[in-house]
Design a protein around this motif. Sequence first.
Motif, PDB file in Angstrom:
ATOM      1  N   GLY A 281     -35.820  -3.573 130.909  1.00 46.87           N
ATOM      2  CA  GLY A 281     -36.998  -3.905 130.116  1.00 46.87           C
ATOM      3  C   GLY A 281     -37.736  -2.700 129.575  1.00 46.87           C
ATOM      4  O   GLY A 281     -38.363  -2.760 128.511  1.00 46.87           O
ATOM      5  N   VAL A 282     -37.684  -1.588 130.305  1.00 48.02           N
ATOM      6  CA  VAL A 282     -38.281  -0.316 129.876  1.00 48.02           C
ATOM      7  C   VAL A 282     -37.279   0.781 130.194  1.00 48.02           C
ATOM      8  O   VAL A 282     -36.922   0.977 131.355  1.00 48.02           O
ATOM      9  N   MET A 283     -36.824   1.490 129.167  1.00 46.14           N
ATOM     10  CA  MET A 283     -35.825   2.538 129.385  1.00 46.14           C
ATOM     11  C   MET A 283     -36.193   3.791 128.608  1.00 46.14           C
ATOM     12  O   MET A 283     -36.676   3.721 127.482  1.00 46.14           O
ATOM     13  N   LEU A 284     -35.930   4.932 129.210  1.00 39.40           N
ATOM     14  CA  LEU A 284     -36.061   6.222 128.547  1.00 39.40           C
ATOM     15  C   LEU A 284     -34.661   6.760 128.297  1.00 39.40           C
ATOM     16  O   LEU A 284     -33.893   6.978 129.245  1.00 39.40           O
ATOM     17  N   LEU A 285     -34.309   6.949 127.040  1.00 39.23           N
ATOM     18  CA  LEU A 285     -32.972   7.398 126.683  1.00 39.23           C
ATOM     19  C   LEU A 285     -33.041   8.832 126.173  1.00 39.23           C
ATOM     20  O   LEU A 285     -33.609   9.095 125.108  1.00 39.23           O
ATOM     21  N   ASP A 286     -32.469   9.748 126.942  1.00 43.51           N
ATOM     22  CA  ASP A 286     -32.356  11.138 126.508  1.00 43.51           C
ATOM     23  C   ASP A 286     -31.068  11.232 125.698  1.00 43.51           C
ATOM     24  O   ASP A 286     -29.986  11.483 126.239  1.00 43.51           O
ATOM     25  N   LEU A 287     -31.178  10.992 124.404  1.00 39.33           N
ATOM     26  CA  LEU A 287     -30.000  10.912 123.555  1.00 39.33           C
ATOM     27  C   LEU A 287     -29.245  12.238 123.510  1.00 39.33           C
ATOM     28  O   LEU A 287     -28.013  12.258 123.430  1.00 39.33           O
ATOM     29  N   GLY A 288     -29.986  13.347 123.566  1.00 34.51           N
ATOM     30  CA  GLY A 288     -29.325  14.645 123.598  1.00 34.51           C
ATOM     31  C   GLY A 288     -28.467  14.806 124.832  1.00 34.51           C
ATOM     32  O   GLY A 288     -27.318  15.268 124.757  1.00 34.51           O
ATOM     33  N   ALA A 289     -29.006  14.419 125.979  1.00 29.94           N
ATOM     34  CA  ALA A 289     -28.250  14.511 127.228  1.00 29.94           C
ATOM     35  C   ALA A 289     -27.085  13.528 127.244  1.00 29.94           C
ATOM     36  O   ALA A 289     -26.009  13.834 127.790  1.00 29.94           O
ATOM     37  N   MET A 290     -27.270  12.352 126.661  1.00 26.58           N
ATOM     38  CA  MET A 290     -26.187  11.372 126.593  1.00 26.58           C
ATOM     39  C   MET A 290     -25.034  11.909 125.753  1.00 26.58           C
ATOM     40  O   MET A 290     -23.860  11.716 126.101  1.00 26.58           O
ATOM     41  N   ARG A 291     -25.359  12.595 124.664  1.00 27.96           N
ATOM     42  CA  ARG A 291     -24.304  13.169 123.823  1.00 27.96           C
ATOM     43  C   ARG A 291     -23.562  14.285 124.565  1.00 27.96           C
ATOM     44  O   ARG A 291     -22.356  14.458 124.396  1.00 27.96           O
ATOM     45  N   ALA A 292     -24.304  15.041 125.363  1.00 29.34           N
ATOM     46  CA  ALA A 292     -23.727  16.212 126.020  1.00 29.34           C
ATOM     47  C   ALA A 292     -22.984  15.878 127.310  1.00 29.34           C
ATOM     48  O   ALA A 292     -22.206  16.696 127.804  1.00 29.34           O
ATOM     49  N   SER A 293     -23.214  14.691 127.873  1.00 28.72           N
ATOM     50  CA  SER A 293     -22.643  14.346 129.169  1.00 28.72           C
ATOM     51  C   SER A 293     -21.196  13.863 129.028  1.00 28.72           C
ATOM     52  O   SER A 293     -20.944  12.741 128.570  1.00 28.72           O
ATOM     53  N   ALA A 294     -20.269  14.680 129.456  1.00 32.59           N
ATOM     54  CA  ALA A 294     -18.861  14.280 129.426  1.00 32.59           C
ATOM     55  C   ALA A 294     -18.626  13.096 130.351  1.00 32.59           C
ATOM     56  O   ALA A 294     -17.847  12.186 130.032  1.00 32.59           O
ATOM     57  N   LEU A 295     -19.301  13.091 131.503  1.00 31.02           N
ATOM     58  CA  LEU A 295     -19.150  11.993 132.460  1.00 31.02           C
ATOM     59  C   LEU A 295     -19.589  10.676 131.852  1.00 31.02           C
ATOM     60  O   LEU A 295     -18.861   9.676 131.911  1.00 31.02           O
ATOM     61  N   TYR A 296     -20.786  10.659 131.264  1.00 29.74           N
ATOM     62  CA  TYR A 296     -21.297   9.404 130.710  1.00 29.74           C
ATOM     63  C   TYR A 296     -20.372   8.872 129.620  1.00 29.74           C
ATOM     64  O   TYR A 296     -20.061   7.671 129.583  1.00 29.74           O
ATOM     65  N   ASN A 297     -19.913   9.735 128.750  1.00 28.37           N
ATOM     66  CA  ASN A 297     -19.063   9.280 127.645  1.00 28.37           C
ATOM     67  C   ASN A 297     -17.690   8.834 128.112  1.00 28.37           C
ATOM     68  O   ASN A 297     -17.082   7.948 127.502  1.00 28.37           O
ATOM     69  N   ARG A 298     -17.196   9.410 129.201  1.00 25.19           N
ATOM     70  CA  ARG A 298     -15.941   8.902 129.778  1.00 25.19           C
ATOM     71  C   ARG A 298     -16.113   7.481 130.288  1.00 25.19           C
ATOM     72  O   ARG A 298     -15.197   6.658 130.191  1.00 25.19           O
ATOM     73  N   LEU A 299     -17.283   7.201 130.828  1.00 24.81           N
ATOM     74  CA  LEU A 299     -17.524   5.873 131.393  1.00 24.81           C
ATOM     75  C   LEU A 299     -17.606   4.785 130.327  1.00 24.81           C
ATOM     76  O   LEU A 299     -17.526   3.600 130.643  1.00 24.81           O
ATOM     77  N   LEU A 300     -17.760   5.178 129.064  1.00 24.85           N
ATOM     78  CA  LEU A 300     -17.765   4.216 127.965  1.00 24.85           C
ATOM     79  C   LEU A 300     -16.359   3.805 127.540  1.00 24.85           C
ATOM     80  O   LEU A 300     -16.192   2.806 126.832  1.00 24.85           O
ATOM     81  N   GLU A 301     -15.369   4.553 127.962  1.00 29.50           N
ATOM     82  CA  GLU A 301     -14.001   4.258 127.557  1.00 29.50           C
ATOM     83  C   GLU A 301     -13.533   2.940 128.177  1.00 29.50           C
ATOM     84  O   GLU A 301     -13.805   2.663 129.354  1.00 29.50           O
ATOM     85  N   PRO A 302     -12.856   2.102 127.397  1.00 32.39           N
ATOM     86  CA  PRO A 302     -12.461   0.766 127.873  1.00 32.39           C
ATOM     87  C   PRO A 302     -11.733   0.763 129.207  1.00 32.39           C
ATOM     88  O   PRO A 302     -12.003  -0.085 130.075  1.00 32.39           O
ATOM     89  N   GLY A 303     -10.836   1.712 129.405  1.00 32.70           N
ATOM     90  CA  GLY A 303     -10.096   1.742 130.655  1.00 32.70           C
ATOM     91  C   GLY A 303     -10.981   1.990 131.857  1.00 32.70           C
ATOM     92  O   GLY A 303     -10.791   1.377 132.925  1.00 32.70           O
ATOM     93  N   ASN A 304     -11.959   2.864 131.707  1.00 33.69           N
ATOM     94  CA  ASN A 304     -12.866   3.162 132.813  1.00 33.69           C
ATOM     95  C   ASN A 304     -13.838   2.013 133.072  1.00 33.69           C
ATOM     96  O   ASN A 304     -14.203   1.748 134.226  1.00 33.69           O
ATOM     97  N   VAL A 305     -14.259   1.332 132.020  1.00 34.30           N
ATOM     98  CA  VAL A 305     -15.114   0.152 132.201  1.00 34.30           C
ATOM     99  C   VAL A 305     -14.364  -0.914 133.001  1.00 34.30           C
ATOM    100  O   VAL A 305     -14.889  -1.483 133.960  1.00 34.30           O
ATOM    101  N   ALA A 306     -13.124  -1.163 132.602  1.00 33.17           N
ATOM    102  CA  ALA A 306     -12.325  -2.183 133.291  1.00 33.17           C
ATOM    103  C   ALA A 306     -12.061  -1.796 134.736  1.00 33.17           C
ATOM    104  O   ALA A 306     -12.082  -2.648 135.636  1.00 33.17           O
ATOM    105  N   GLN A 307     -11.804  -0.508 134.979  1.00 28.96           N
ATOM    106  CA  GLN A 307     -11.516  -0.047 136.339  1.00 28.96           C
ATOM    107  C   GLN A 307     -12.707  -0.264 137.266  1.00 28.96           C
ATOM    108  O   GLN A 307     -12.557  -0.748 138.395  1.00 28.96           O
ATOM    109  N   LEU A 308     -13.919   0.083 136.774  1.00 26.79           N
ATOM    110  CA  LEU A 308     -15.106  -0.101 137.601  1.00 26.79           C
ATOM    111  C   LEU A 308     -15.436  -1.579 137.797  1.00 26.79           C
ATOM    112  O   LEU A 308     -15.833  -1.996 138.891  1.00 26.79           O
ATOM    113  N   ALA A 309     -15.277  -2.364 136.750  1.00 25.04           N
ATOM    114  CA  ALA A 309     -15.540  -3.800 136.869  1.00 25.04           C
ATOM    115  C   ALA A 309     -14.614  -4.433 137.901  1.00 25.04           C
ATOM    116  O   ALA A 309     -15.028  -5.304 138.697  1.00 25.04           O
TER     117      ALA A 309
END
Length: 383
Positions: A281-309
């Motif tokens: 309902g209330v979120m603070l998004l550090d878009l610069g950090a999101m772009r720079a985070s290799a970990l976060y962007n890996r977690l968006l990949e379909p295979g990693n989403v399916a693996q965690l689910a």
Amino acid sequence: MGFFRQLVRTMGRISTFRSYQFLLLLAAALAVVAFYYFGSERQNFSSTTKRIKQTQASQNANRNDADLTLDTRLSEPARSEEQEGGERRYHALMMFTKVDKSRSLQDKFRVAMLSMVEHGSFLEGEVLVLHFVSDQASRELGEKMLQELLLDATFKYEVLFHDVAVLTQKLFPIVEAMQKHFSAGSGAYYSDSIFFLSVAMHHIMPDSLTHIVQLDLDLKYRTNIKDLFQEFQRFPPGAVIGISREMQPVYRHTFWQYRKENPQTRVGDPPPDGLPGFNSGVMLLDLGAMRASALYNRLLEPGNVAQLADQYRFRGHLGDQDFFTMIGMEHPELFYLLGCGWNRQLCTWWRDHGYGDVFLMYYRCDGPVYIYHGNCNSPIPDD
């Protein structure tokens, strides 16, 4: 061309005029040229952009002039926090779809905006930029409502409307794979790609925009919204998103199979030692950090989403909130835990649906309340 030939012939007879007649003729000629040149020039306004400038100094001598900018084009770069002669911009985004069809959403929006205006305070040189993701009909309604709701604002603001269809088209290739894990089903509210906007906003917004807060419509502000932005300064290294805990046993229920298979897990347990999941309902998004985070962007990949689910036996229905909750179980370092007072959720649905014995362990929130969240149509206190 005929006009200029006539002017040349006239100038050829200048020697026959006395000096004062020459001056009068020259002035008249210049006046005609000015009329044709400037009078024929047209203003060029974009068909998708409307700028309405409101000057309220006559109503309140202490009130800053406010610019209400209504823009549906995402292709124009959003301004960064520091730009235009040193002005500092604070960006906040709200989903504003299907509002034209819902009196309830309109009433919630009125409460949210009036309370934001009542408590909002910014210094000279600071601008609150309000982004609304909207369909055409809701945008037209929003324009009319905001003329009234922002009337008493004592701070400078801008408003940008983004076309939901354009954003959905950009988002779908990024979030398609996760929708089947975190959507309620075909045609459901959270099944649309747009409700995963926060997950991939760093890919959608221009690089010049580095920080933004995303807010639900069913909020009531009890403090200056500018103070919320100060929470960005509290992010620890590696954190990309600031978000509050879920204050009901939603994920105690959703992770039931994983909890059964792993009886010692903290997943789904209440605070302070458990992992109750997040509420978006209330979120603070550090878009610069999101772009720079290799970990976060890996977690968006379909295979990693399916693996965690699969690992967590997870099947949700709350869109971005479910995704953040799931990856937060595995990688809590990506998140800054926003205090419950910044998202004081009021829904008590799970208290009456099988979890009354543990409900208060999740629902408790000590300390001051800065923002009430009337989720699941819960009434918000009048104070």
